[in-house]
Scaffold this active site. Sequence first.
Site, PDB file in Angstrom:
ATOM      1  N   SER A  86     -34.657   4.072  16.464  1.00 30.64           N
ATOM      2  CA  SER A  86     -34.518   4.378  17.893  1.00 30.64           C
ATOM      3  C   SER A  86     -35.851   4.772  18.530  1.00 30.64           C
ATOM      4  O   SER A  86     -36.796   5.165  17.853  1.00 30.64           O
ATOM      5  CB  SER A  86     -33.520   5.521  18.094  1.00 30.64           C
ATOM      6  OG  SER A  86     -32.336   5.280  17.396  1.00 30.64           O
TER       7      SER A  86
HETATM    8  N1  SAH Z   1     -30.872   6.812  13.183  1.00 31.85           N
HETATM    9  C1  SAH Z   1     -31.587   5.595  12.886  1.00 31.85           C
HETATM   10  C2  SAH Z   1     -31.301   4.501  13.896  1.00 31.85           C
HETATM   11  C3  SAH Z   1     -30.397   3.587  13.295  1.00 31.85           C
HETATM   12  S1  SAH Z   1     -29.856   2.141  14.077  1.00 31.85           S
HETATM   13  C4  SAH Z   1     -33.060   5.839  12.735  1.00 31.85           C
HETATM   14  O1  SAH Z   1     -33.516   6.967  12.988  1.00 31.85           O
HETATM   15  O2  SAH Z   1     -33.767   4.923  12.326  1.00 31.85           O
HETATM   16  C5  SAH Z   1     -28.143   2.274  13.677  1.00 31.85           C
HETATM   17  C6  SAH Z   1     -27.823   2.317  12.205  1.00 31.85           C
HETATM   18  O3  SAH Z   1     -26.413   2.508  12.101  1.00 31.85           O
HETATM   19  C7  SAH Z   1     -28.131   1.032  11.452  1.00 31.85           C
HETATM   20  O4  SAH Z   1     -28.905   1.320  10.330  1.00 31.85           O
HETATM   21  C8  SAH Z   1     -26.759   0.521  11.053  1.00 31.85           C
HETATM   22  O5  SAH Z   1     -26.749  -0.158   9.839  1.00 31.85           O
HETATM   23  C9  SAH Z   1     -25.957   1.796  10.988  1.00 31.85           C
HETATM   24  N2  SAH Z   1     -24.505   1.598  11.127  1.00 31.85           N
HETATM   25  C10 SAH Z   1     -23.845   0.719  11.895  1.00 31.85           C
HETATM   26  N3  SAH Z   1     -22.533   0.877  11.751  1.00 31.85           N
HETATM   27  C11 SAH Z   1     -22.340   1.876  10.877  1.00 31.85           C
HETATM   28  C12 SAH Z   1     -21.181   2.496  10.324  1.00 31.85           C
HETATM   29  N4  SAH Z   1     -19.942   2.100  10.648  1.00 31.85           N
HETATM   30  N5  SAH Z   1     -21.354   3.502   9.452  1.00 31.85           N
HETATM   31  C13 SAH Z   1     -22.602   3.924   9.100  1.00 31.85           C
HETATM   32  N6  SAH Z   1     -23.734   3.364   9.591  1.00 31.85           N
HETATM   33  C14 SAH Z   1     -23.607   2.363  10.462  1.00 31.85           C
END
Ligand code: SAH
Length: 242
Positions: free
Chosen positions: A87
């Site tokens: 993000s």
């Molecule tokens: N917090 C992260 C941003 C991640 S982007 C950072 O600091 O880099 C969103 C993330 O959510 C992705 O890695 C994706 O794989 C994960 N994601 C999507 N659906 C999900 C679910 N149902 N359960 C857990 N993780 C999930």
Amino acid sequence: MMNKRAVYILILLFIISLFYTSSATELDFKRLREKLVTKYIIGQGIKNRDVVNSMLTVPREVFVPNKYRSQAYEDKPLPIGYGQTISQPYIVALMTELLEPKKEDKVLEIGTGSGFQAAILAQIVKEVYTVEIIEPLAVQAEERFKKLGYNNIHLKIGDGYFGWEKYAPYDSIIVTAAAEHIPPPLLKQLKRGGRMCIPVGIPYFTQILKLVHKRENGSIVVKDIIPVLFVPLLRNRLNYEN
Ligand code: SAH
């Protein structure tokens, strides 16, 4: 022909120069980090001191793929593979501030991704529990936590829609992928008096960042914060392949 001593000296000089180059880059990153925090974090209204300090400390360049390292301190999301993104720094800071994190807190994060948001929280609170659905991303994040010495981050591979029951209830919950609705299991795992920050909306369209407050009497208050754009919360492991 060079004599042996000259060769040794040359090798030594080479090693010293390597050392200086790497520490110079680290200094550069530190300077870039300070700039980012001044301009986009404090400059855009983030006031919580713990959040600001944490943003000044965590090396974002370690959480982005090598080819994007030079862009690590621009205020924008970056690809981390598997169709996912780390993000935007301002959004990370804003969501963290909205949780009103305290030193003794236990926080649940859904969507570990690169692990950056978890690290930002781990600097402030006691324990961070984070759930990631894409296994290779979870493995990479775990390696980063180890490398940087975060032993208060606990990671699980699974569908975060269901939270992480075992360590519930949580003082706060942060969801870093967009959900179509607020997952009831997460509401259940939130402590009374606790806060949840979650983007809600239609996948790939604008979502609204919501701040959910579970009052001491158990009632729920939801406040809209700002429009945001997050990758969708996946509802099964195969989704990310197509
Ligand atoms: N917090 C992260 C941003 C991640 S982007 C950072 O600091 O880099 C969103 C993330 O959510 C992705 O890695 C994706 O794989 C994960 N994601 C999507 N659906 C999900 C679910 N149902 N359960 C857990 N993780 C999930």
